[in-house]
Design a protein around this motif. Structure first.
Motif, PDB file in Angstrom:
ATOM      1  N   LEU A 238       2.923  -6.788  -7.786  1.00  0.00           N
ATOM      2  CA  LEU A 238       2.713  -6.155  -7.830  1.00  0.00           C
ATOM      3  C   LEU A 238       0.932  -5.988  -7.042  1.00  0.00           C
ATOM      4  CD1 LEU A 238       2.610  -3.215  -9.515  1.00  0.00           C
ATOM      5  CD2 LEU A 238       0.746  -4.870 -11.261  1.00  0.00           C
ATOM      6  N   LEU A 239       0.814  -6.784  -6.948  1.00  0.00           N
ATOM      7  CA  LEU A 239      -0.468  -7.579  -6.171  1.00  0.00           C
ATOM      8  C   LEU A 239      -0.031  -7.529  -4.204  1.00  0.00           C
ATOM      9  CD1 LEU A 239      -2.059  -9.900  -7.602  1.00  0.00           C
ATOM     10  CD2 LEU A 239      -3.438  -7.439  -7.389  1.00  0.00           C
ATOM     11  N   ARG A 240       0.927  -7.781  -4.170  1.00  0.00           N
ATOM     12  CA  ARG A 240       1.353  -8.459  -2.727  1.00  0.00           C
ATOM     13  C   ARG A 240       2.067  -6.873  -2.180  1.00  0.00           C
ATOM     14  NH1 ARG A 240       4.968 -11.630  -4.242  1.00  0.00           N
ATOM     15  NH2 ARG A 240       4.033 -13.940  -3.379  1.00  0.00           N
ATOM     16  N   TYR A 241       2.080  -6.360  -2.750  1.00  0.00           N
ATOM     17  CA  TYR A 241       2.533  -4.868  -2.719  1.00  0.00           C
ATOM     18  C   TYR A 241       1.759  -3.968  -2.311  1.00  0.00           C
ATOM     19  CZ  TYR A 241       5.181  -0.326  -2.743  1.00  0.00           C
ATOM     20  OH  TYR A 241       5.890   1.308  -2.268  1.00  0.00           O
ATOM     21  N   ASN A 242       0.872  -4.346  -3.397  1.00  0.00           N
ATOM     22  CA  ASN A 242      -0.781  -3.125  -3.599  1.00  0.00           C
ATOM     23  C   ASN A 242      -1.857  -3.205  -2.093  1.00  0.00           C
ATOM     24  OD1 ASN A 242      -0.085  -2.247  -5.823  1.00  0.00           O
ATOM     25  ND2 ASN A 242      -1.388  -2.343  -6.731  1.00  0.00           N
ATOM     26  N   LEU A 243      -1.460  -4.864  -1.541  1.00  0.00           N
ATOM     27  CA  LEU A 243      -2.045  -5.067  -0.327  1.00  0.00           C
ATOM     28  C   LEU A 243      -1.454  -4.701   0.905  1.00  0.00           C
ATOM     29  CD1 LEU A 243      -3.541  -8.767  -1.607  1.00  0.00           C
ATOM     30  CD2 LEU A 243      -5.251  -6.586  -0.846  1.00  0.00           C
ATOM     31  N   LYS A 244      -0.273  -4.155   0.537  1.00  0.00           N
ATOM     32  CA  LYS A 244       0.282  -3.791   2.355  1.00  0.00           C
ATOM     33  C   LYS A 244      -1.323  -2.682   2.810  1.00  0.00           C
ATOM     34  CE  LYS A 244       6.004  -4.298   0.853  1.00  0.00           C
ATOM     35  NZ  LYS A 244       6.551  -3.555   0.792  1.00  0.00           N
ATOM     36  N   GLN A 245      -1.241  -2.480   3.945  1.00  0.00           N
ATOM     37  CA  GLN A 245      -2.267  -1.878   4.542  1.00  0.00           C
ATOM     38  C   GLN A 245      -1.886  -1.415   5.842  1.00  0.00           C
ATOM     39  OE1 GLN A 245      -5.988  -3.290   3.521  1.00  0.00           O
ATOM     40  NE2 GLN A 245      -5.967  -3.908   1.670  1.00  0.00           N
ATOM     41  N   ASP A 246      -0.320  -1.193   6.290  1.00  0.00           N
ATOM     42  CA  ASP A 246       0.790  -0.803   7.290  1.00  0.00           C
ATOM     43  C   ASP A 246       0.229   0.819   7.204  1.00  0.00           C
ATOM     44  OD1 ASP A 246       2.219  -0.044   5.770  1.00  0.00           O
ATOM     45  OD2 ASP A 246       3.053  -2.106   5.950  1.00  0.00           O
ATOM     46  N   SER A 253      12.940   3.409  -3.094  1.00  0.00           N
ATOM     47  CA  SER A 253      13.204   1.906  -3.989  1.00  0.00           C
ATOM     48  C   SER A 253      12.046   1.389  -3.928  1.00  0.00           C
ATOM     49  CB  SER A 253      14.887   1.867  -3.449  1.00  0.00           C
ATOM     50  OG  SER A 253      14.847   0.932  -1.876  1.00  0.00           O
ATOM     51  N   ASP A 254      11.136   0.800  -2.660  1.00  0.00           N
ATOM     52  CA  ASP A 254      10.257  -0.124  -3.446  1.00  0.00           C
ATOM     53  C   ASP A 254       9.383   0.121  -3.858  1.00  0.00           C
ATOM     54  OD1 ASP A 254      12.350  -1.234  -1.418  1.00  0.00           O
ATOM     55  OD2 ASP A 254      10.484  -1.699   0.272  1.00  0.00           O
ATOM     56  N   GLU A 255       8.732   0.965  -3.649  1.00  0.00           N
ATOM     57  CA  GLU A 255       7.926   1.596  -4.726  1.00  0.00           C
ATOM     58  C   GLU A 255       8.363   2.179  -6.147  1.00  0.00           C
ATOM     59  OE1 GLU A 255       4.255   4.103  -4.830  1.00  0.00           O
ATOM     60  OE2 GLU A 255       5.138   3.537  -3.306  1.00  0.00           O
ATOM     61  N   LEU A 256       9.009   2.355  -6.548  1.00  0.00           N
ATOM     62  CA  LEU A 256       9.810   2.300  -7.943  1.00  0.00           C
ATOM     63  C   LEU A 256      10.249   0.984  -8.220  1.00  0.00           C
ATOM     64  CD1 LEU A 256      12.537   5.341  -7.850  1.00  0.00           C
ATOM     65  CD2 LEU A 256      10.050   5.995  -8.610  1.00  0.00           C
ATOM     66  N   GLU A 257       9.975   0.006  -7.507  1.00  0.00           N
ATOM     67  CA  GLU A 257      10.549  -1.093  -8.139  1.00  0.00           C
ATOM     68  C   GLU A 257       8.627  -1.427  -8.514  1.00  0.00           C
ATOM     69  OE1 GLU A 257      12.369  -3.671  -8.846  1.00  0.00           O
ATOM     70  OE2 GLU A 257      13.844  -2.033  -8.545  1.00  0.00           O
ATOM     71  N   ASN A 258       7.782  -1.447  -7.307  1.00  0.00           N
ATOM     72  CA  ASN A 258       6.855  -1.430  -7.427  1.00  0.00           C
ATOM     73  C   ASN A 258       6.042  -0.532  -9.263  1.00  0.00           C
ATOM     74  OD1 ASN A 258       3.299  -2.889  -7.147  1.00  0.00           O
ATOM     75  ND2 ASN A 258       3.435  -0.592  -7.011  1.00  0.00           N
ATOM     76  N   ILE A 259       6.883  -0.014  -9.319  1.00  0.00           N
ATOM     77  CA  ILE A 259       6.063   1.202 -10.403  1.00  0.00           C
ATOM     78  C   ILE A 259       6.597   0.424 -11.448  1.00  0.00           C
ATOM     79  CG2 ILE A 259       6.822   3.515 -11.635  1.00  0.00           C
ATOM     80  CD1 ILE A 259       4.366   3.312  -9.691  1.00  0.00           C
ATOM     81  N   LYS A 260       8.014   0.218 -11.923  1.00  0.00           N
ATOM     82  CA  LYS A 260       8.271  -0.269 -12.752  1.00  0.00           C
ATOM     83  C   LYS A 260       7.990  -1.585 -13.431  1.00  0.00           C
ATOM     84  CE  LYS A 260      13.370   0.608 -12.065  1.00  0.00           C
ATOM     85  NZ  LYS A 260      15.042   0.312 -11.209  1.00  0.00           N
ATOM     86  N   LYS A 261       7.599  -2.592 -11.937  1.00  0.00           N
ATOM     87  CA  LYS A 261       6.341  -4.042 -12.631  1.00  0.00           C
ATOM     88  C   LYS A 261       5.479  -3.935 -13.027  1.00  0.00           C
ATOM     89  CE  LYS A 261       8.561  -7.091  -8.948  1.00  0.00           C
ATOM     90  NZ  LYS A 261       9.953  -5.998  -8.517  1.00  0.00           N
ATOM     91  N   TYR A 262       4.387  -2.601 -12.549  1.00  0.00           N
ATOM     92  CA  TYR A 262       3.351  -1.642 -13.280  1.00  0.00           C
ATOM     93  C   TYR A 262       3.245  -1.244 -14.528  1.00  0.00           C
ATOM     94  CZ  TYR A 262      -0.773   1.455 -13.863  1.00  0.00           C
ATOM     95  OH  TYR A 262      -1.856   1.621 -14.689  1.00  0.00           O
TER      96      TYR A 262
END
Length: 400
Positions: A238-246, A253-262
């Motif tokens: 979750l932290l690794r995905y949140n730190l993507k600042q590009d 699907s990537d966003e939803l995987e992050n949401i599932k972990k949250y």
């Protein structure tokens, strides 16, 4: 040699440096103003003892390597170089009148992280014999040399270019208006450099954090604490995905995987008070969106919809496509939006949300702005439903 500070240009340099005190307080790196022949006029931040005791001819003259680089006609602009012992150095020209000596702002005299192995290759015994010093003194001065990562060094280089520019202005401006820098500009530059420096450390800290979390997860594994292990790995991802600042777009699907972990972490916290469902058609999962678009909406549903409830809360995420556009719906069975936020959202008057103090309003405003930044004003978010039975936030997006 010019060291007594009575010469007009030295006085002007000192005045210019004084005007930059706020900025210079952030410069944690050796800096000296020197002539092209290597004479140090002003030492802003002292050089390492290793440079003074081993490399320099005296405390007021730069080392031979630095002098030879300053006198190289090909180095008329900013340049950087490494000394024979591997230390990173850079030089920025300070433009001065013709009757002044050619001046430079010299900085660095540190190891980059990639080159710090050089310090272990320095012949301590040989240098001690040549300089008439004990090996303990030489070893101590080597140990005191700082090591910095390249992103941090690059920030200090940009800072030094700004300092050199302002010192050039101080020298070339009549005494009556020497270094009339705007206070607002000084403070702004200080803030920018401060933020950039802090951000540069973020390049390091997450790696430490992720490694620590993974270590803890392995301990949990060996202690047969499977749920703890899974929670830690979820948090790390979750932290690794949140730190993507590009500014790139990512598959939904990537966003939803992050949401599932949250939501998994939140379900462990809230236990039986939270359920969630995600039902997105396969054809929509590969559409591309900015990262962290759904996170504020889901977090808002959890904090303001589910948390206040005493019975079971439900968050549902669904989607449907219509032609070259599609809709994502985030629904909850909470108590609805605050009246002031709901009125602004219903009227699509997002300007009013900026004046509210509710976190829900600010998060929705930010999400709407990001969607329109990437896809245009035709897209964004809206409220499909909100009352005492719950809320549904709709994101309108183009197919990408």
């Amino acid at each position: 040699m010019i060291t007594n500070g009575k010469e007009p240009h030295v006085n002007k340099i000192r005045v210019g440096i004084k005007k930059l005190n706020n900025l210079l307080s952030l410069a944690k790196i050796p800096l000296q103003v020197a002539t092209q022949t290597g004479h140090i006029l002003v030492e802003i931040n002292p050089a390492p003892d290793f440079c003074k005791f081993v490399c320099q001819k005296s405390s007021s003259i730069l080392c031979d390597t630095c002098v030879s680089r300053l006198q190289d006609k090909n180095n008329s602009d900013f340049f950087h170089f490494s000394c024979p012992f591997g230390l990173y150095n850079f030089a920025v020209p300070i433009f001065s009148p013709k009757d002044y000596p050619r001046l430079y702002l010299i900085g660095g005299q540190v190891y980059s992280e990639e080159a710090q192995y050089h310090k272990y290759m320095i012949p301590v015994d040989k240098l001690a014999k040549e300089k008439g010093l004990s090996t303990a003194v030489i070893a101590k001065t080597i140990g005191q040399i700082d090591t910095m990562e390249m992103p941090q060094l690059e920030i200090y280089e940009r800072m030094s270019k700004y300092i050199a520019h302002n010192l050039s202005e101080s020298i070339n401006t009549p005494n009556t208006t020497v270094a009339r820098l705007s206070l607002e500009k000084e403070l702004l530059e200080k803030k920018i450099i401060d933020l950039e420096t802090k951000n540069s450390f973020l390049l390091v800290n997450p790696h430490f954090l992720f490694n620590t979390l993974n270590t803890i997860a392995r301990v949990a594994y060996f202690e047969h604490a499977a749920k703890t292990e899974e929670l830690i790995y979820c948090l790390s991802d979750l932290l690794r995905y949140n730190l993507k600042q590009d500014n790139n777009l990512h598959p939904l699907s990537d966003e939803l995987e992050n949401i599932k972990k949250y939501l998994y972490i939140q379900k462990i916290r809230l236990k039986n008070r939270l359920n969630y469902e995600i039902d997105i058609p396969e054809t929509i999962l590969q559409h591309r969106i900015p990262n962290m678009i759904l996170q504020p909406i889901v977090e808002n549903a959890l904090l303001h919809g589910i948390t206040p409830k005493h019975d079971v809360g439900l968050i549902r995420i669904t989607a449907e496509q219509q032609g070259n556009s599609y809709f994502i719906y985030v629904s909850d069975n909470g108590y609805g939006f605050p009246d002031e936020v709901l009125k602004s959202l219903t009227e699509r008057d997002f300007s009013k949300i900026e004046t509210t103090t509710t976190k829900s309003g600010i998060g929705l405003l930010s999400t709407n702005k990001r969607i329109q930044y990437f896809f245009g004003s035709s897209y964004g978010l809206s409220i499909k439903h909100s009352d005492f039975t719950g809320s549904t936030v709709c994101l309108f997006l183009p197919v990408k």
